[in-house]
Scaffold this active site. Structure first.
Site, short mmCIF file in Angstrom:
data_model
loop_
_atom_site.label_atom_id
_atom_site.label_comp_id
_atom_site.label_asym_id
_atom_site.label_seq_id
_atom_site.Cartn_x
_atom_site.Cartn_y
_atom_site.Cartn_z
CD1 TRP A 8 -2.52 -1.52 -0.14
CD2 TRP A 8 -3.23 -1.07 1.95
NE1 TRP A 8 -3.72 -2.16 0.04
CE2 TRP A 8 -4.17 -1.89 1.31
CE3 TRP A 8 -3.46 -0.65 3.25
CZ2 TRP A 8 -5.35 -2.32 1.94
CZ3 TRP A 8 -4.62 -1.07 3.89
CH2 TRP A 8 -5.56 -1.89 3.24
CE LYS A 9 4.18 1.29 -4.48
NZ LYS A 9 4.98 1.63 -5.64
CD GLU A 93 7.99 3.13 -4.30
OE1 GLU A 93 7.44 2.98 -3.20
OE2 GLU A 93 7.41 2.88 -5.38
CB SER A 207 3.00 -1.80 -14.10
OG SER A 207 3.61 -0.56 -13.78
N GLY A 228 1.57 -3.04 -6.22
CA GLY A 228 1.44 -1.75 -5.55
C GLY A 228 0.07 -1.14 -5.81
N GLY A 229 0.00 -0.27 -6.81
CA GLY A 229 -1.23 0.49 -7.12
C GLY A 229 -2.49 -0.36 -7.15
C1 PEP Z 1 5.56 -2.09 -5.81
O1 PEP Z 1 5.34 -1.10 -5.13
O2 PEP Z 1 6.29 -2.99 -5.38
C2 PEP Z 1 4.93 -2.20 -7.14
C3 PEP Z 1 5.18 -3.25 -7.87
O3 PEP Z 1 4.13 -1.15 -7.52
P1 PEP Z 1 3.15 -1.10 -8.82
O4 PEP Z 1 2.38 -2.40 -8.84
O5 PEP Z 1 2.27 0.08 -8.57
O6 PEP Z 1 4.02 -0.97 -10.02
#
Ligand code: PEP
Length: 248
Positions: A8-9, A93, A207, A228-229
């Protein structure tokens, strides 16, 4: 069993979490997929109460030191007190924004193993490294340094292959490259860890969304995904989980 980890960051609020939990509980979850979410520290206990039965709750970071004068940090013992199941380490990140090094990541993994918490180690190349054909070299160095001299239950470590250029960008590696790089990681894990390396699950991240999940993940090489998203919505997250189902 396939693994689906969400990250969820620094997102969500109590009201969004309530909505997520309500929607998550409405979904029929595939039995052969293990769901887990790395949440912001303040929401760990709230989510444990709401989702514990169907979804493991973990965190996104831990301090590399055991205790002491590290203002603003969270120790592994604190995670243990909270009953956290897993912890992300080495997310790009954290490497890029907070300048985390492989040496610190190695210390974090050792502390997590000592506390019986699953470390989910993120590795992957930047766009510059991809263009310079250095993906395998980068993966090898990250694995060698982050997994150096570990003691304890090392077979519980999970690896997430996350090409940095694919995180949050909408770009993904091709299914062929994902499998090629995950095969390389698995081979290298056996080289440096022996038989233990064979037990380690290797996920793909970058993604992933319902539209590309089946093509990227539904094969015998990829053990699951770190998302992530697309993990912020319960429907989307579970939809990805359904596409992981049916293999292994
Ligand atoms: C992540 O934060 O590890 C990630 C893969 O993000 P996203 O799916 O948004 O690219």
């Amino acid at each position: 069993m396939k693994y689906l980890f969400g990250n969820w960051k620094m997102n969500q609020t109590i009201s969004l979490i309530d909505e997520f939990s309500k929607n998550f509980k409405k979904q029929k979850l595939p039995k052969d997929v293990k769901f887990a979410i790395a949440v912001p520290f303040p929401y760990v206990q709230y989510l444990q109460k709401k989702l514990r039965k169907n979804c493991e709750i973990g965190v996104q970071n831990v301090c590399f030191a055991e205790k002491g004068a590290y203002t603003g940090e969270i120790s592994v013992n604190m995670l243990n007190d909270l009953g956290v199941n897993f912890c992300l380490v080495g997310h790009s990140e954290r490497r890029q924004i907070f300048k985390e090094t492989n040496e610190q990541i190695n210390k974090k993994i050792q502390l997590l193993l000592s506390a019986n918490i699953t470390p989910v180690l993120c590795v992957g190349e930047t766009l510059k490294e991809l263009k310079a054909n250095k993906t395998e070299e980068v993966l090898k160095n990250q694995l060698n340094q982050c997994l150096l001299n570990l003691q304890g239950d090392t077979n519980k470590i999970v690896i997430a292959y996350e090409p940095v250029w694919a995180i949050g960008t909408g770009k993904t590696a091709t299914a062929k490259d994902v499998q090629k790089n995950i095969k390389f990681i698995k081979k290298h894990l056996i080289k440096i860890m022996g038989n233990t390396g064979k037990c380690i699950k290797v996920l793909y991240g970058g993604s992933v969304k319902p539209e590309n999940a089946f093509e990227l993940l539904n094969n015998e090489t990829v053990d699951g995904a770190l998302v992530g998203g697309a993990s912020l919505s319960a429907e989307t997250f579970v939809n990805i989980g359904k596409q992981l189902s049916g293999v292994n």
